[in-house]
Design an enzyme around this catalytic site. Structure first.
Site, PDB file in Angstrom:
ATOM      1  N   ARG A   1       0.859  -1.306   0.061  1.00 45.79           N
ATOM      2  CA  ARG A   1      -0.050  -0.127   0.085  1.00 45.79           C
ATOM      3  C   ARG A   1       0.813   1.169  -0.078  1.00 45.79           C
ATOM      4  O   ARG A   1       1.965   1.332   0.398  1.00 45.79           O
ATOM      5  CB  ARG A   1      -0.882   0.037   1.223  1.00 45.79           C
ATOM      6  CG  ARG A   1      -2.090  -0.983   1.127  1.00 45.79           C
ATOM      7  CD  ARG A   1      -3.047  -1.021   2.268  1.00 45.79           C
ATOM      8  NE  ARG A   1      -2.082  -1.024   3.582  1.00 45.79           N
ATOM      9  CZ  ARG A   1      -1.851  -0.200   4.417  1.00 45.79           C
ATOM     10  NH1 ARG A   1      -2.127   0.933   4.071  1.00 45.79           N
ATOM     11  NH2 ARG A   1      -1.359  -0.547   5.383  1.00 45.79           N
TER      12      ARG A   1
ATOM     13  N   LYS B   1      -8.367  -2.275   1.200  1.00 49.95           N
ATOM     14  CA  LYS B   1      -8.327  -1.574   2.410  1.00 49.95           C
ATOM     15  C   LYS B   1      -9.131  -0.101   2.265  1.00 49.95           C
ATOM     16  O   LYS B   1      -9.549   0.435   3.138  1.00 49.95           O
ATOM     17  CB  LYS B   1      -6.655  -1.200   2.877  1.00 49.95           C
ATOM     18  CG  LYS B   1      -6.200  -2.491   3.169  1.00 49.95           C
ATOM     19  CD  LYS B   1      -6.973  -3.039   4.666  1.00 49.95           C
ATOM     20  CE  LYS B   1      -6.114  -4.273   5.402  1.00 49.95           C
ATOM     21  NZ  LYS B   1      -6.766  -4.690   6.372  1.00 49.95           N
TER      22      LYS B   1
ATOM     23  N   HIS C   1     -10.694  -3.996  12.836  1.00 45.13           N
ATOM     24  CA  HIS C   1      -9.810  -4.564  12.127  1.00 45.13           C
ATOM     25  C   HIS C   1      -9.335  -5.534  13.171  1.00 45.13           C
ATOM     26  O   HIS C   1      -8.649  -5.580  14.126  1.00 45.13           O
ATOM     27  CB  HIS C   1      -8.591  -3.415  12.042  1.00 45.13           C
ATOM     28  CG  HIS C   1      -7.515  -3.909  11.235  1.00 45.13           C
ATOM     29  ND1 HIS C   1      -6.073  -3.732  11.370  1.00 45.13           N
ATOM     30  CD2 HIS C   1      -7.460  -4.953  10.155  1.00 45.13           C
ATOM     31  CE1 HIS C   1      -5.626  -4.371  10.610  1.00 45.13           C
ATOM     32  NE2 HIS C   1      -6.219  -5.176   9.833  1.00 45.13           N
TER      33      HIS C   1
ATOM     34  N   SER D   1       0.763  -6.643  12.863  1.00 43.77           N
ATOM     35  CA  SER D   1       1.550  -7.576  12.257  1.00 43.77           C
ATOM     36  C   SER D   1       2.656  -8.382  13.156  1.00 43.77           C
ATOM     37  O   SER D   1       3.309  -7.372  13.790  1.00 43.77           O
ATOM     38  CB  SER D   1       2.350  -6.989  10.939  1.00 43.77           C
ATOM     39  OG  SER D   1       2.998  -7.941  10.212  1.00 43.77           O
TER      40      SER D   1
ATOM     41  N   LYS E   1      -2.187 -12.852  15.215  1.00 49.28           N
ATOM     42  CA  LYS E   1      -3.643 -12.681  15.059  1.00 49.28           C
ATOM     43  C   LYS E   1      -4.422 -13.900  14.129  1.00 49.28           C
ATOM     44  O   LYS E   1      -5.147 -14.396  14.504  1.00 49.28           O
ATOM     45  CB  LYS E   1      -4.031 -11.224  14.561  1.00 49.28           C
ATOM     46  CG  LYS E   1      -5.563 -11.129  14.280  1.00 49.28           C
ATOM     47  CD  LYS E   1      -5.718  -9.576  13.855  1.00 49.28           C
ATOM     48  CE  LYS E   1      -5.391  -9.654  12.192  1.00 49.28           C
ATOM     49  NZ  LYS E   1      -5.790  -8.336  11.724  1.00 49.28           N
ATOM     50  N   THR E   2      -3.543 -13.904  13.079  1.00 46.88           N
ATOM     51  CA  THR E   2      -4.067 -14.966  12.040  1.00 46.88           C
ATOM     52  C   THR E   2      -3.962 -16.352  12.828  1.00 46.88           C
ATOM     53  O   THR E   2      -4.727 -17.138  12.958  1.00 46.88           O
ATOM     54  CB  THR E   2      -3.498 -14.875  10.945  1.00 46.88           C
ATOM     55  OG1 THR E   2      -3.605 -13.517  10.243  1.00 46.88           O
ATOM     56  CG2 THR E   2      -3.792 -15.894   9.782  1.00 46.88           C
TER      57      THR E   2
ATOM     58  N   ASP F   1      -9.994 -10.878   9.332  1.00 49.81           N
ATOM     59  CA  ASP F   1      -9.487  -9.433   9.207  1.00 49.81           C
ATOM     60  C   ASP F   1     -10.218  -8.183   9.572  1.00 49.81           C
ATOM     61  O   ASP F   1      -9.745  -7.325  10.193  1.00 49.81           O
ATOM     62  CB  ASP F   1      -8.792  -9.348   7.750  1.00 49.81           C
ATOM     63  CG  ASP F   1      -7.822  -7.968   7.901  1.00 49.81           C
ATOM     64  OD1 ASP F   1      -6.928  -7.769   8.895  1.00 49.81           O
ATOM     65  OD2 ASP F   1      -7.817  -7.165   6.792  1.00 49.81           O
TER      66      ASP F   1
ATOM     67  N   ARG G   1       1.732 -12.376  -1.065  1.00 56.38           N
ATOM     68  CA  ARG G   1       0.197 -12.322  -0.605  1.00 56.38           C
ATOM     69  C   ARG G   1      -0.766 -13.534  -1.420  1.00 56.38           C
ATOM     70  O   ARG G   1      -0.436 -13.813  -2.572  1.00 56.38           O
ATOM     71  CB  ARG G   1      -0.757 -11.286  -0.782  1.00 56.38           C
ATOM     72  CG  ARG G   1       0.079 -10.162   0.335  1.00 56.38           C
ATOM     73  CD  ARG G   1      -0.544 -10.128   1.757  1.00 56.38           C
ATOM     74  NE  ARG G   1      -0.136  -9.246   2.723  1.00 56.38           N
ATOM     75  CZ  ARG G   1      -0.647  -8.850   3.606  1.00 56.38           C
ATOM     76  NH1 ARG G   1      -1.792  -9.537   4.157  1.00 56.38           N
ATOM     77  NH2 ARG G   1      -0.197  -7.913   4.531  1.00 56.38           N
TER      78      ARG G   1
END
Length: 660
Positions: A178, A323, A342, A360, A364-365, A379, A444
């Site tokens: 991004r 996003k 988020h 990051s 979390k994932t 997410d 990704r």
């Protein structure tokens, strides 16, 4: 010739054919055949007709059960005309006040079967034609299937390949991530007071005129192409609060990416789609004009909330669309008293829902993906009156160093239909090398959420019981788990803390504290305290408990201590889910004032209080005070913002921070 008893062919006596060759005669016994004519011949008379038989027409997209939608009472031809008229209106030039001529289908595909001079195709032609672009047709490739988008990408987009697992590997061009400094929001009379502007805010302003200049540039570019891809899809699995989005793009890669990431409509929903609530114009292959006011590079991602439009110029990175829409949801949903978050989200067999917040590298994932629980989403979520709902229809997973052993669900989701961004693969076998960073470290995979075996479809759940804030504390002074008061939950939610270890190439050896408001500062639109107040209100109303879980270091900072074992963190998360951690005995720490349990099943008691794991107690205290100072400094930007009619809640939040 004549045939013998075995059906062989013999020369006929004295018979001659053309050019003096002997005539060939075939004979067969009674009830026998000398060749196979049992199969019916194909109906086609030409190879083009044969190809046309290979693809059968899709069933008409007509509403079922008598649903009366926007196009339910009109003919198929009229319905398609209205649909194309809507797309033409989306692509309309604001100065010419007209859209392009649009027609469905790939301009490169030849019509099947014999050409008929009077054959017509559904199309829409504006009444005014005052430019060269209005003299041509723009072909619309509308809501194509993944298989069709594969064909388009491989045929027309250099750098598109099918990998050994069946996924589509693509390149996003020069930008592999991004561009937050190039993202702008129109500041007008309504957003002037509503949005968060100034120091610490991710919202960089632009005026209405500049937005329209960039919109015109994007629309003119898209209209100059022979074909554009159009996706009509939804955001938010809550049927009462879903948002209709239209994405107009120039690449099959972008269309397939959004097909995966947004919620895919049924044929009946698509039939009645009508006018979108929000439109993206992705002209990322075309740069913005750097001489235009507010532009600082050839890239610009522009959001106009009043017009409900977003324009992308100068970047082909698909994550900008995902996003960008998330930012829009951060504006639209709070207006409906729905909290946009988020976070990851999962649900137990008994219906207990947990939210996972974390930047990051915090896990979390990993922690929200639990084979013993249903995945609602990884997410982006909403928390409304009836419970939680996933905003998206897919997952966008990091691929760097991916392995089947570490992340089996993500590994198995990389199959036909999945988009792989900027990965490196073997030129012969097409096997992906996930450790290769030649293109970028930010590789990704984008895939539909149903590719995850334990995904809950539809992606909705009841009100959360637990709100888990994850921090990878590389300073090694935060406890592995703390139970938070409501005010502490708000404080740490607003702070959004983690600590990252810098790479050795820049010479930095100490941990670097990172703060991101609401664990997603780059995407929020309103002041962080507004989201925090909504979170506290919902937690209080529905009896949710807040937790701070450190997945970082213990026994010292990075370099001297060690990372808390994932097995211990999983035991802690399991105890939160089961409710057993609520029943534990707690004691309060100094400085941060955190409530820490004296024991957790499966976790060594000595690590629950970080001071016990440090051999140098003086160094522990110094490091603890250093981190507390970083928290205080970060929170200064939020101190002057009042929540509610009085300043009481603001004072409670400030008091919930570190005191020393």
């Amino acid at each position: 010739m004549a045939a013998n008893g075995n059906g062989e062919v013999k020369l006929a006596n004295g018979g001659t054919g053309r050019n003096g060759l002997a005539k060939i005669q075939t004979q067969k016994k009674d009830n026998e055949m000398c060749h196979d004519d049992s199969a019916q011949p194909v109906k086609a008379k030409t190879i083009d007709e044969l190809h046309s038989l290979q693809r059968k027409k899709s069933a008409p997209n007509t509403p079922i059960n008598g649903n009366q939608g926007a196009f339910a009472t009109v003919s198929e031809e009229e319905r398609q005309k209205q649909q194309l008229q809507s797309i033409s209106a989306s692509l309309a030039s604001l100065t010419r006040e007209t859209g392009p001529k649009v027609v469905k289908g790939d301009p490169a595909r030849q019509p099947d079967g014999p050409k008929i001079s009077h054959e017509s195709h559904p199309h829409f032609t504006p009444t005014i034609a005052v430019s060269d672009s209005a003299l041509k047709f723009t072909h619309v490739l509308y809501n194509l299937s993944p298989a069709e988008l594969y064909e388009q990408a491989i045929k027309y987009e250099k750098g598109s390949f099918i990998t050994s697992s069946g996924a589509l590997a693509t390149l996003s061009g020069a930008k592999t991530g991004r561009s937050p400094k190039d993202k702008r929001v129109v500041r007008d009379d309504s957003t002037e007071d509503e949005l968060w502007w100034g120091k610490g805010s991710p919202n960089i302003e632009m005026d209405e005129h500049t937005f329209l200049v960039n919109r015109e540039r994007a629309v003119d570019y898209l209209n100059s192409l022979d074909k554009v891809f159009v996706n009509d899809q939804f955001l938010n699995w809550d049927p009462e609060n879903c948002i209709k989005v239209r994405i107009v793009s120039a690449r099959a890669y972008h269309s397939l990416f959004m097909h995966n990431m947004c919620i895919r409509p049924t044929p009946e929903e698509l039939e009645n789609f009508g006018t979108p609530d929000f439109t993206i114009y992705n002209a990322g292959q075309f740069p913005c004009n750097r001489y235009t006011h507010y532009m600082t590079s050839s890239t610009s991602i522009d959001i106009n909330l009043a017009r409900r439009e977003m324009v992308i110029l100068g970047t082909q990175y698909a994550g900008e669309m995902k996003k960008g829409l998330f930012s829009v949801m951060h504006y639209l949903m709070p207006k409906r008293q729905i909290l946009s978050l988020h976070s990851g989200c999962n649900m137990g067999k008994d219906g207990d829902v947990a939210l996972f917040f974390g930047l990051s590298g915090t896990g979390k994932t990993t922690l929200s993906t639990d084979h013993n629980r249903y995945l609602i989403g990884d997410d982006e979520h909403c928390w409304g009156e009836t419970g939680v709902s996933n905003i998206e229809g897919g997952c966008y997973a990091k691929c760097i160093d991916l392995s089947k052993e570490k992340e089996p669900d993500i590994w198995n989701a990389i199959k036909f239909g999945t988009v792989l961004e900027n990965v490196v693969f073997d030129e012969h076998t097409r096997e992906v090398d996930y450790a290769d960073k030649s293109v970028t470290e930010n590789t990704r995979a984008a895939y539909p959420i149903e590719y995850i075996p334990n995904a809950k479809i539809p992606c909705v759940g009841p009100h959360p019981k637990n709100v888990i804030l994850l921090a990878c504390d590389a300073f090694g002074v935060l406890p592995p788990v703390s139970k938070l008061s409501l005010a502490q939950t708000m404080y740490h939610f607003i702070s959004g803390y983690t600590a990252l270890v810098a790479g050795t190439e820049d010479g930095i050896k100490e941990p670097q504290a990172t703060f991101s408001a609401c664990f997603g500062a780059a995407f929020i639109m309103l002041h962080p305290t507004k989201y925090a107040a909504m979170l506290a209100s919902k937690m209080q109303k529905h009896g949710a408990t807040g937790w701070l879980v450190n997945t970082g270091w213990s026994g010292g900072s990075y370099g001297s201590g060690s990372r808390i074992k994932l097995a211990y963190t999983r035991k802690i998360i399991d105890a939160i889910h089961s409710g057993s951690l609520l029943k534990a005995n707690y004691r309060k720490t100094g400085v941060f004032g955190l409530e820490i349990p004296t024991e957790v099943e499966g976790v060594p008691s000595e690590i629950l209080d970080p001071v016990n794991t440090w051999s140098n107690k003086k160094a522990y205290t110094e490091t603890l005070l250093k981190l507390a100072g970083l928290f205080k400094k970060n929170f200064e930007v939020f101190m002057n913002y009042k929540i509610g009619k009085d300043n009481k809640q603001t004072e409670e939040i400030l008091a919930a921070g570190p005191n020393y």
